[in-house]
Design a protein around this motif. Structure first.
Motif, PDB file in Angstrom:
ATOM      1  N   ILE A 262       0.866  -1.182   0.000  1.00  0.00           N
ATOM      2  CA  ILE A 262       0.000   0.000   0.000  1.00  0.00           C
ATOM      3  C   ILE A 262       0.898   1.226   0.000  1.00  0.00           C
ATOM      4  CG2 ILE A 262      -1.757   1.322   1.229  1.00  0.00           C
ATOM      5  CD1 ILE A 262      -2.623  -1.277   2.601  1.00  0.00           C
ATOM      6  N   GLY A 263       0.695   2.132  -0.951  1.00  0.00           N
ATOM      7  CA  GLY A 263       1.490   3.348  -1.014  1.00  0.00           C
ATOM      8  C   GLY A 263       0.803   4.414  -1.841  1.00  0.00           C
ATOM      9  N   VAL A 264       1.273   5.657  -1.703  1.00  0.00           N
ATOM     10  CA  VAL A 264       0.703   6.775  -2.457  1.00  0.00           C
ATOM     11  C   VAL A 264       1.832   7.700  -2.909  1.00  0.00           C
ATOM     12  CG1 VAL A 264      -1.490   6.753  -1.194  1.00  0.00           C
ATOM     13  CG2 VAL A 264       0.387   8.204  -0.397  1.00  0.00           C
ATOM     14  N   VAL A 265       1.531   8.551  -3.902  1.00  0.00           N
ATOM     15  CA  VAL A 265       2.435   9.615  -4.315  1.00  0.00           C
ATOM     16  C   VAL A 265       1.732  10.953  -4.129  1.00  0.00           C
ATOM     17  CG1 VAL A 265       3.716   8.204  -5.962  1.00  0.00           C
ATOM     18  CG2 VAL A 265       1.670   9.418  -6.721  1.00  0.00           C
ATOM     19  N   SER A 266       2.524  12.003  -3.898  1.00  0.00           N
ATOM     20  CA  SER A 266       1.928  13.323  -3.742  1.00  0.00           C
ATOM     21  C   SER A 266       1.411  13.850  -5.073  1.00  0.00           C
ATOM     22  CB  SER A 266       2.961  14.295  -3.162  1.00  0.00           C
ATOM     23  OG  SER A 266       4.065  14.432  -4.054  1.00  0.00           O
ATOM     24  N   ALA A 267       2.083  13.498  -6.155  1.00  0.00           N
ATOM     25  CA  ALA A 267       1.698  13.888  -7.507  1.00  0.00           C
ATOM     26  C   ALA A 267       2.578  13.111  -8.474  1.00  0.00           C
ATOM     27  CB  ALA A 267       1.854  15.393  -7.716  1.00  0.00           C
ATOM     28  N   GLY A 268       2.250  13.193  -9.771  1.00  0.00           N
ATOM     29  CA  GLY A 268       3.010  12.448 -10.747  1.00  0.00           C
ATOM     30  C   GLY A 268       2.539  11.019 -10.858  1.00  0.00           C
ATOM     31  N   SER A 269       3.218  10.254 -11.682  1.00  0.00           N
ATOM     32  CA  SER A 269       2.811   8.874 -11.936  1.00  0.00           C
ATOM     33  C   SER A 269       3.117   7.970 -10.747  1.00  0.00           C
ATOM     34  CB  SER A 269       3.519   8.330 -13.174  1.00  0.00           C
ATOM     35  OG  SER A 269       3.259   6.953 -13.336  1.00  0.00           O
ATOM     36  N   PRO A 270       2.141   7.124 -10.335  1.00  0.00           N
ATOM     37  CA  PRO A 270       2.400   6.169  -9.250  1.00  0.00           C
ATOM     38  C   PRO A 270       2.946   4.838  -9.757  1.00  0.00           C
ATOM     39  CG  PRO A 270       0.087   6.094  -9.830  1.00  0.00           C
ATOM     40  CD  PRO A 270       0.714   7.129 -10.743  1.00  0.00           C
ATOM     41  N   THR A 271       3.079   4.691 -11.057  1.00  0.00           N
ATOM     42  CA  THR A 271       3.426   3.402 -11.648  1.00  0.00           C
ATOM     43  C   THR A 271       4.825   2.951 -11.243  1.00  0.00           C
ATOM     44  OG1 THR A 271       2.042   3.896 -13.557  1.00  0.00           O
ATOM     45  CG2 THR A 271       3.652   2.122 -13.794  1.00  0.00           C
ATOM     46  N   GLY A 272       4.897   1.737 -10.710  1.00  0.00           N
ATOM     47  CA  GLY A 272       6.178   1.117 -10.394  1.00  0.00           C
ATOM     48  C   GLY A 272       6.984   1.801  -9.317  1.00  0.00           C
ATOM     49  N   CYS A 273       6.330   2.520  -8.417  1.00  0.00           N
ATOM     50  CA  CYS A 273       7.067   3.281  -7.397  1.00  0.00           C
ATOM     51  C   CYS A 273       7.545   2.438  -6.221  1.00  0.00           C
ATOM     52  CB  CYS A 273       6.210   4.440  -6.880  1.00  0.00           C
ATOM     53  SG  CYS A 273       6.031   5.787  -8.049  1.00  0.00           S
ATOM     54  N   ILE A 274       7.039   1.228  -6.080  1.00  0.00           N
ATOM     55  CA  ILE A 274       7.413   0.365  -4.956  1.00  0.00           C
ATOM     56  C   ILE A 274       7.976  -0.939  -5.511  1.00  0.00           C
ATOM     57  CG2 ILE A 274       6.604  -0.818  -2.879  1.00  0.00           C
ATOM     58  CD1 ILE A 274       4.241   1.147  -2.847  1.00  0.00           C
ATOM     59  N   GLN A 275       9.113  -1.345  -4.979  1.00  0.00           N
ATOM     60  CA  GLN A 275       9.707  -2.624  -5.365  1.00  0.00           C
ATOM     61  C   GLN A 275      10.150  -3.388  -4.123  1.00  0.00           C
ATOM     62  OE1 GLN A 275      13.004  -1.819  -8.017  1.00  0.00           O
ATOM     63  NE2 GLN A 275      11.680  -1.843  -9.827  1.00  0.00           N
ATOM     64  N   LEU A 276       9.960  -4.695  -4.152  1.00  0.00           N
ATOM     65  CA  LEU A 276      10.573  -5.583  -3.175  1.00  0.00           C
ATOM     66  C   LEU A 276      11.475  -6.520  -3.947  1.00  0.00           C
ATOM     67  CD1 LEU A 276      10.746  -6.402  -0.176  1.00  0.00           C
ATOM     68  CD2 LEU A 276       9.011  -8.143  -0.650  1.00  0.00           C
ATOM     69  N   ALA A 277      12.737  -6.575  -3.539  1.00  0.00           N
ATOM     70  CA  ALA A 277      13.716  -7.351  -4.296  1.00  0.00           C
ATOM     71  C   ALA A 277      14.500  -8.261  -3.369  1.00  0.00           C
ATOM     72  CB  ALA A 277      14.678  -6.417  -5.036  1.00  0.00           C
ATOM     73  N   GLN A 278      14.872  -9.417  -3.888  1.00  0.00           N
ATOM     74  CA  GLN A 278      15.859 -10.231  -3.192  1.00  0.00           C
ATOM     75  C   GLN A 278      17.232  -9.772  -3.643  1.00  0.00           C
ATOM     76  OE1 GLN A 278      15.857 -14.454  -3.931  1.00  0.00           O
ATOM     77  NE2 GLN A 278      17.356 -14.858  -2.320  1.00  0.00           N
ATOM     78  N   SER A 279      18.139  -9.586  -2.715  1.00  0.00           N
ATOM     79  CA  SER A 279      19.484  -9.147  -3.064  1.00  0.00           C
ATOM     80  C   SER A 279      20.110 -10.134  -4.045  1.00  0.00           C
ATOM     81  CB  SER A 279      20.360  -9.022  -1.811  1.00  0.00           C
ATOM     82  OG  SER A 279      19.824  -8.066  -0.933  1.00  0.00           O
ATOM     83  N   GLY A 280      20.435  -9.637  -5.226  1.00  0.00           N
ATOM     84  CA  GLY A 280      20.999 -10.484  -6.261  1.00  0.00           C
ATOM     85  C   GLY A 280      19.996 -11.383  -6.941  1.00  0.00           C
ATOM     86  N   GLY A 281      18.687 -11.104  -6.730  1.00  0.00           N
ATOM     87  CA  GLY A 281      17.668 -11.988  -7.295  1.00  0.00           C
ATOM     88  C   GLY A 281      16.545 -11.247  -7.985  1.00  0.00           C
ATOM     89  N   GLU A 282      15.352 -11.804  -7.873  1.00  0.00           N
ATOM     90  CA  GLU A 282      14.197 -11.275  -8.572  1.00  0.00           C
ATOM     91  C   GLU A 282      13.654 -10.016  -7.891  1.00  0.00           C
ATOM     92  OE1 GLU A 282      12.979 -12.571 -11.439  1.00  0.00           O
ATOM     93  OE2 GLU A 282      14.660 -13.981 -11.403  1.00  0.00           O
ATOM     94  N   VAL A 283      12.841  -9.275  -8.667  1.00  0.00           N
ATOM     95  CA  VAL A 283      12.232  -8.042  -8.199  1.00  0.00           C
ATOM     96  C   VAL A 283      10.745  -8.072  -8.519  1.00  0.00           C
ATOM     97  CG1 VAL A 283      12.194  -5.518  -8.368  1.00  0.00           C
ATOM     98  CG2 VAL A 283      14.363  -6.759  -8.616  1.00  0.00           C
TER      99      VAL A 283
END
Length: 517
Positions: A262-283
């Motif tokens: 769950i997240g928000v932006v103050s303005a601008g595009s919200p697309t792809g703003c949050i990522q969870l990644a494994q170090s050296g792996g998938e995102v």
């Protein structure tokens, strides 16, 4: 008809399976253990160390994704917070929703309770058991009221299944209880192949249904959360928060985490703003558009067995001149237990043998002592009143000791800032501390003060050097494992950690002789 179950996991002795005349009791014990597993299996569905400011004088609200059991179980809630003035009344309110729509969400109350704290600057734990979370719930809202005098600091939320009541019939998760005492009756009910397969499939079903919290980052649902991503932080529009380690005991080579954000932006595009990644792996990527986003993250493991782990990193981005706020990112994992039939229905029923009964008993016993996930908590350790974090973990039966992973983060521009050493206290060894040595605690020659939102972030994960070594008198150098209370039912282990931005605790050793349980 009676739903007989063992009070704790009870291992079948080998001698009981080697009688001259085959006895039904080993199978009856396996079926009672199956009922025990449904009643008692209780990994944390949520384990949240709040990323928020300390010493709050206001109400606090948290929106947290959740993945409850398909069976609509009753859950236990443990809230940990601290008031700096004695005898304060704090109202704890927990609601749920089936459709999340940001500020327009329709919430239904789960419970509300007024708690009176005991002393000034003394940790208080609010516990409520048997709170039924509907299977359709997708998020909960947790609210803490402001104290009348002084401040309140929110530390940790732990949610796990309470002791369950068994009812007749197949549950929505697919569990089939053992609801008949015929095996041990005077009539001598026959050993049926369905009984064997029921133990195998239903025990695996329980593990798959009760998702375990593997990663959690949660901050206040307000206009000014503790961490806000801005291009003012480091002159860029992407910021990586410190890595933190989750332990996935006995994981396979191919595992998947269920992730919600769950997240928000103050303005601008919200697309792809949050990522969870494994170090050296998938995102895996989410939009910060105010909705509840869900996806999966494929992970690969480091180490094997009890020390199997994955290092996870939360990344946030914003468009130039705007900000992005992440209110919650939570990930879950469930062990993959063997659910194959012990007896093939296409063939005639085999001759009952002690080896077959031993295999049946082993299926449910393996599930019962499978250690719970070591949740990767991510929080800011550099805010006022939060140099010490109070957390808790659920411990499965058979555990003997636990080890730790501590995340460190700081500002590369201030290399003189150093830790005073990580101090860990455990509930079963109250007042004892775990200091250095640690692995990988050195970051570019420094041990920086942990902080989010600094200009040039650096970070590392410190891991206790010994998985098994511990002293009954307390932690000492080189013996940095926590001695656990080994028992045949799950329990909550309470602890604290200093100067960290992330923390996880995982079982590092189990007892050698499970029959002694």
């Amino acid at each position: 008809m009676a739903f007989t179950g063992n009070a704790g996991i009870t291992f079948t002795k080998q001698a009981a399976q080697l009688m001259p005349k085959l006895s039904a009791e080993p199978l009856a014990n396996a079926l009672r253990n199956l009922n025990y597993l449904y009643r008692r299996h209780s990994p944390a569905v949520l384990s949240v160390a709040y990323c928020t400011a300390g010493n709050l004088t206001r109400n606090a609200v948290y929106h947290i994704p959740i993945q409850p059991s398909a069976d609509g179980l009753g859950y236990s809630f443990e809230h940990r917070f601290l008031c700096d003035a004695a005898t304060q009344t704090i109202t704890v309110t927990v609601d749920y929703c089936t459709v999340y729509a940001s500020g327009a969400t329709v919430w239904t109350n789960l419970y509300t309770v007024n708690e009176t704290t005991a002393g000034a600057s003394v940790l208080f734990t609010s516990i409520r058991n048997g709170v039924v979370i509907p299977r359709t719930a997708v998020a909960i809202r947790v609210q803490y009221s402001a104290p009348a005098v002084g401040t309140r600091t929110d530390h940790h939320l732990l949610v796990y299944p309470s002791v369950q009541t068994i009812v007749a019939g197949v549950t929505l998760s697919g569990f089939v209880p053992w609801d008949d005492g015929a095996l041990t009756s005077a009539e001598g009910f026959a050993i049926h192949e369905e009984f064997l397969n029921r133990v195998a499939s239903s025990s695996a079903t329980i593990l798959a249904d009760r998702k375990q919290c593997a990663f959690a980052f949660v901050q206040e649902y307000t206009a000014t959360p503790a961490f806000v991503c801005s291009d003012l932080i480091n002159g860029a529009i992407t910021y990586s928060l410190p890595s933190t380690r989750c332990y996935l005991p006995n994981a396979t080579d191919a595992e998947t985490l269920n992730v919600a954000a769950i997240g928000v932006v103050s303005a601008g595009s919200p697309t792809g703003c949050i990522q969870l990644a494994q170090s050296g792996g998938e995102v895996v990527t989410f939009n910060a558009d105010g909705t509840l986003q869900t996806s999966t993250l494929a992970i690969s493991q480091g180490a094997i067995g009890l020390d199997t782990y994955a290092d996870l990193q939360l990344r946030v981005s914003n468009t130039t001149g705007n900000t992005a706020s992440v209110y919650a990112v939570v990930a879950w994992w469930a062990p993959t237990a063997d659910n194959s039939d012990l007896v093939n229905w296409s063939n005639p029923a085999p001759v009952a043998a002690s080896s077959l009964l031993a295999a049946t008993a082993d299926r449910v016993q393996t599930c019962a002592v499978w250690p719970y996930v070591g949740c990767a908590h991510l929080f800011d350790g550099n805010t006022v009143a939060l140099s010490t974090r109070y957390l808790a973990a659920r411990i499965a039966p058979g555990a003997k000791s636990a080890r730790f992973a501590v995340s460190e983060s700081g500002d590369l521009a201030t290399p003189s800032a150093t830790f005073g050493g990580h101090t860990i206290t455990g509930g079963t060894m109250a007042g004892k501390t775990s200091l250095l040595p640690w692995q990988a605690n050195d970051v570019n020659g420094t041990t920086p003060t942990p902080a989010f939102g600094v200009a040039e972030p650096i970070e590392a994960i410190a891991v206790s050097t010994k998985a098994e070594g511990y002293s009954t008198a307390g932690f000492v150098n080189g013996e940095t494992a926590l001695q656990l209370v080994t028992q045949n039912t799950p329990y909550t282990e309470r602890m604290s950690v200093t100067y960290a931005s992330g923390f996880s605790v995982a079982v590092s050793r189990q007892i050698e002789d499970f029959e002694s349980l």
